[in-house]
Write a protein that holds these residues in place. Structure first.
Motif, PDB file in Angstrom:
ATOM      1  N   ILE A 138       0.856  -1.189   0.000  1.00  0.00           N
ATOM      2  CA  ILE A 138       0.000   0.000   0.000  1.00  0.00           C
ATOM      3  C   ILE A 138       0.893   1.240   0.000  1.00  0.00           C
ATOM      4  CG2 ILE A 138      -1.804  -1.248   1.250  1.00  0.00           C
ATOM      5  CD1 ILE A 138      -1.147   0.472   3.703  1.00  0.00           C
ATOM      6  N   ARG A 139       0.347   2.361  -0.462  1.00  0.00           N
ATOM      7  CA  ARG A 139       1.146   3.574  -0.617  1.00  0.00           C
ATOM      8  C   ARG A 139       0.916   4.591   0.491  1.00  0.00           C
ATOM      9  NH1 ARG A 139      -0.600   2.537  -6.100  1.00  0.00           N
ATOM     10  NH2 ARG A 139       1.170   1.883  -7.393  1.00  0.00           N
ATOM     11  N   ASP A 140      -0.278   4.602   1.061  1.00  0.00           N
ATOM     12  CA  ASP A 140      -0.571   5.564   2.120  1.00  0.00           C
ATOM     13  C   ASP A 140      -1.763   5.072   2.926  1.00  0.00           C
ATOM     14  OD1 ASP A 140      -2.991   6.366   0.729  1.00  0.00           O
ATOM     15  OD2 ASP A 140      -1.703   7.552  -0.584  1.00  0.00           O
ATOM     16  N   ARG A 141      -2.121   5.833   3.962  1.00  0.00           N
ATOM     17  CA  ARG A 141      -3.166   5.382   4.877  1.00  0.00           C
ATOM     18  C   ARG A 141      -4.547   5.367   4.240  1.00  0.00           C
ATOM     19  NH1 ARG A 141      -1.888   8.917   9.801  1.00  0.00           N
ATOM     20  NH2 ARG A 141      -3.460   7.686  10.846  1.00  0.00           N
ATOM     21  N   SER A 142      -4.726   6.047   3.104  1.00  0.00           N
ATOM     22  CA  SER A 142      -6.037   6.029   2.456  1.00  0.00           C
ATOM     23  C   SER A 142      -6.420   4.633   1.980  1.00  0.00           C
ATOM     24  CB  SER A 142      -6.053   6.995   1.267  1.00  0.00           C
ATOM     25  OG  SER A 142      -5.184   6.547   0.238  1.00  0.00           O
ATOM     26  N   ALA A 143      -5.426   3.758   1.779  1.00  0.00           N
ATOM     27  CA  ALA A 143      -5.709   2.392   1.337  1.00  0.00           C
ATOM     28  C   ALA A 143      -6.505   1.614   2.366  1.00  0.00           C
ATOM     29  CB  ALA A 143      -4.401   1.659   1.029  1.00  0.00           C
ATOM     30  N   LEU A 144      -6.443   2.040   3.631  1.00  0.00           N
ATOM     31  CA  LEU A 144      -7.150   1.315   4.683  1.00  0.00           C
ATOM     32  C   LEU A 144      -8.629   1.656   4.715  1.00  0.00           C
ATOM     33  CD1 LEU A 144      -4.150   1.057   5.515  1.00  0.00           C
ATOM     34  CD2 LEU A 144      -4.893   1.176   7.879  1.00  0.00           C
ATOM     35  N   ALA A 145      -8.977   2.872   4.274  1.00  0.00           N
ATOM     36  CA  ALA A 145     -10.348   3.336   4.420  1.00  0.00           C
ATOM     37  C   ALA A 145     -11.155   3.272   3.137  1.00  0.00           C
ATOM     38  CB  ALA A 145     -10.348   4.777   4.940  1.00  0.00           C
ATOM     39  N   VAL A 146     -10.483   3.128   2.003  1.00  0.00           N
ATOM     40  CA  VAL A 146     -11.181   3.169   0.724  1.00  0.00           C
ATOM     41  C   VAL A 146     -11.099   1.810   0.060  1.00  0.00           C
ATOM     42  CG1 VAL A 146     -11.285   4.278  -1.531  1.00  0.00           C
ATOM     43  CG2 VAL A 146     -10.607   5.607   0.482  1.00  0.00           C
ATOM     44  N   SER A 147     -12.229   1.321  -0.429  1.00  0.00           N
ATOM     45  CA  SER A 147     -12.238   0.036  -1.124  1.00  0.00           C
ATOM     46  C   SER A 147     -11.366   0.114  -2.363  1.00  0.00           C
ATOM     47  CB  SER A 147     -13.660  -0.349  -1.516  1.00  0.00           C
ATOM     48  OG  SER A 147     -14.453  -0.532  -0.366  1.00  0.00           O
ATOM     49  N   ASP A 148     -10.815  -1.025  -2.765  1.00  0.00           N
ATOM     50  CA  ASP A 148      -9.937  -1.068  -3.927  1.00  0.00           C
ATOM     51  C   ASP A 148     -10.673  -0.620  -5.180  1.00  0.00           C
ATOM     52  OD1 ASP A 148      -8.679  -4.043  -2.523  1.00  0.00           O
ATOM     53  OD2 ASP A 148      -7.640  -2.127  -2.601  1.00  0.00           O
ATOM     54  N   SER A 149      -9.947   0.084  -6.055  1.00  0.00           N
ATOM     55  CA  SER A 149     -10.509   0.497  -7.339  1.00  0.00           C
ATOM     56  C   SER A 149     -10.390  -0.670  -8.319  1.00  0.00           C
ATOM     57  CB  SER A 149      -9.741   1.714  -7.852  1.00  0.00           C
ATOM     58  OG  SER A 149      -8.387   1.356  -8.080  1.00  0.00           O
ATOM     59  N   GLY A 150     -10.450  -0.353  -9.590  1.00  0.00           N
ATOM     60  CA  GLY A 150     -10.337  -1.409 -10.584  1.00  0.00           C
ATOM     61  C   GLY A 150      -8.920  -1.943 -10.725  1.00  0.00           C
ATOM     62  N   GLU A 151      -7.940  -1.272 -10.094  1.00  0.00           N
ATOM     63  CA  GLU A 151      -6.563  -1.732 -10.191  1.00  0.00           C
ATOM     64  C   GLU A 151      -6.379  -3.011  -9.370  1.00  0.00           C
ATOM     65  OE1 GLU A 151      -4.065   1.357  -8.801  1.00  0.00           O
ATOM     66  OE2 GLU A 151      -4.780   2.843 -10.234  1.00  0.00           O
ATOM     67  N   ALA A 152      -5.243  -3.684  -9.623  1.00  0.00           N
ATOM     68  CA  ALA A 152      -4.915  -4.855  -8.814  1.00  0.00           C
ATOM     69  C   ALA A 152      -4.781  -4.427  -7.358  1.00  0.00           C
ATOM     70  CB  ALA A 152      -3.612  -5.476  -9.309  1.00  0.00           C
ATOM     71  N   PRO A 153      -5.370  -5.161  -6.423  1.00  0.00           N
ATOM     72  CA  PRO A 153      -5.345  -4.743  -5.018  1.00  0.00           C
ATOM     73  C   PRO A 153      -3.925  -4.641  -4.477  1.00  0.00           C
ATOM     74  CG  PRO A 153      -6.892  -6.548  -5.380  1.00  0.00           C
ATOM     75  CD  PRO A 153      -6.088  -6.420  -6.628  1.00  0.00           C
ATOM     76  N   ARG A 154      -3.690  -3.590  -3.699  1.00  0.00           N
ATOM     77  CA  ARG A 154      -2.422  -3.427  -2.995  1.00  0.00           C
ATOM     78  C   ARG A 154      -2.740  -3.611  -1.521  1.00  0.00           C
ATOM     79  NH1 ARG A 154       1.328  -1.504  -6.532  1.00  0.00           N
ATOM     80  NH2 ARG A 154       2.790  -1.046  -4.859  1.00  0.00           N
ATOM     81  N   LYS A 155      -2.194  -4.649  -0.903  1.00  0.00           N
ATOM     82  CA  LYS A 155      -2.633  -5.053   0.427  1.00  0.00           C
ATOM     83  C   LYS A 155      -1.506  -5.225   1.437  1.00  0.00           C
ATOM     84  CE  LYS A 155      -6.641  -7.734  -1.258  1.00  0.00           C
ATOM     85  NZ  LYS A 155      -7.740  -7.100  -0.535  1.00  0.00           N
TER      86      LYS A 155
END
Length: 430
Positions: free
Chosen positions: A76-93
């Motif tokens: 993941i790149r930043d804390r927003s990844a924790l609160a926002v559902s994944d977009s159409g991109e490959a999930p970063r987890k």
């Protein structure tokens, strides 16, 4: 950490016994501690997992680069990844963690300045075989025999590992230190026998127990402590969180960690003093961080908007990590309360897993008290599994439900609380 093929249950029938429809995966389930790189073939399943984030631990020489490579692809790149559902991109987890586990601490020799020149191994010696024997006889209990020593790797300098870890942490700004800790119960696995070596599971990352019988040899606690505290100091210097293992060593572990923050304890204000301050005191103090600088003042005089500045305070290095998670915490409620004393300057978290905390009747019996004792904002969940995929999702959901039941939280309330706790553990307060 549970080694591959050891105590982790694998009941594949259980998934048909539960219904996912009532579980709020969309709110974000975060695994605070796991080992997916122990089974690299499972990494491909990360993309299809329901969990939002996995904190991938490293433990030994064989998995440091594996964790880094998986983080480069899935991090993941930043804390927003924790609160926002994944977009159409490959999930970063993935949030990576770099550390040397106590089960492998014997493989390092302490050549750091803090050791006072008492190294157990001299790499400049003309007889490295003798130095290797000297090192392992010094750090292992029960005087290991020559055959067992020969089966062990040449020891690695702690200073080199710390330098490598520093570089990895700088390359991965969200990474933490882990898995590190102390373990009195663990015994080293016996050496591979010829036929066993040929039959080993090639799908597992080398270096773990992999079902081998255990030897009588333990890593001495002073050596484990040296390796642990050196890594915690690095976490403190760089302002990173740490994931800490403790088995049958809760008192020694508390002493080791608390020694690092000695002299940095918070002031504990008595209730009487708090009431006196509340009655009549006014705070006219200010800090340089709260005052406008000259550029902003002149900008306002000239009718210009002051330059926007981030509010985040600059981190001041300390000899201890700012945030510590005691993973799959198996100590007593009394030990937990020691870490929660208001004078403790580190923010302490406690994570729980089905495969460790509920693996024995004794663990099951004390689990409710531990969950109730743990403050709502300091509790985390983990899988501690060595393979990614459906099993990992299952055990995260299972431990989450059990904690919500004990805390009397709804599932939505619990998942949101646990996600927020995880966010603050990794990133610090918003």
């Amino acid at each position: 950490m549970c080694g591959p093929s050891e105590s982790q249950p694998h009941n594949h029938e259980r998934r048909s016994e539960t219904d996912d429809s009532d579980f709020p995966w969309d709110l974000g389930i975060c695994d605070a501690h796991c080992h997916p790189t122990d089974t690299m073939a499972s990494i491909a399943s990360i993309n299809s997992m329901r969990a939002r984030v996995l904190t991938a631990m490293s433990t030994r020489s064989q998995d440091q680069d594996l964790v880094a490579s998986v983080a480069a692809e899935h991090g993941i790149r930043d804390r927003s990844a924790l609160a926002v559902s994944d977009s159409g991109e490959a999930p970063r987890k993935i949030v990576p963690a770099f550390g040397w586990h106590p089960w492998f601490s014997h493989q390092l020799f302490d050549d750091t300045a803090g050791n006072g020149g008492n190294s157990t191994y001299d790499p400049s010696s003309s007889s490295l075989a003798e130095q290797k024997a000297k090192h392992y006889e010094a750090v292992l209990s029960s005087s290991p025999d020559a055959e067992f020593i020969a089966s062990l790797p040449d020891p690695k300098p702690l200073s080199s590992f710390l330098a490598e870890t520093r570089q990895r942490l700088e390359e991965h700004p969200l990474a933490l230190i882990g898995e590190v800790g102390l373990d009195k119960a663990f015994r080293l696995p016996s050496a591979w026998k010829g036929d066993e070596q040929h039959e080993r599971d090639e799908g597992l990352t080398p270096g773990g127990r992999e079902g081998r019988l255990l030897s009588p040899y333990h890593v001495k606690m002073p050596h484990q402590t040296q390796i642990l505290t050196a890594q915690l100091r690095l976490a403190g210097e760089l302002g990173r969180a740490a994931s800490v293992h403790g088995v049958q060593a809760h008192g020694v572990l508390f002493d080791a960690i608390s020694a690092l923050w000695k002299g940095h304890e918070k002031e504990v204000v008595s209730r009487r003093k708090q009431k006196m301050v509340a009655r009549g005191a006014e705070d006219f103090s200010s800090s340089s961080e709260e005052e406008e600088d000259e550029d902003d003042i002149w900008a306002e005089i000239n009718g210009q908007a002051p330059a926007a500045k981030p509010k985040q305070k600059k981190y001041k290095p300390k000899p201890f990590p700012p945030r510590i998670c005691l993973h799959s915490f198996s100590g007593s409620a009394q030990v937990m309360k020691q870490y929660l004393h208001p004078a403790v300057p580190a923010t302490m978290y406690f994570s729980f897993s089905t495969v460790i905390n509920l693996a024995t009747p004794g663990g099951e019996n004390k689990f409710p008290e531990l969950v109730k004792t743990c403050p709502d904002d300091r509790i985390l969940i983990e899988s501690d599994l060595h393979t990614a995929g459906e099993d990992m999702d299952y055990y995260l959901k299972d431990i989450c439900k059990k904690i919500c039941e004990i805390k009397k939280w709804s599932l939505s309330e619990g998942v949101e609380r646990l996600r927020k706790n995880y966010e603050e553990f990794i990133f610090g307060p918003a």
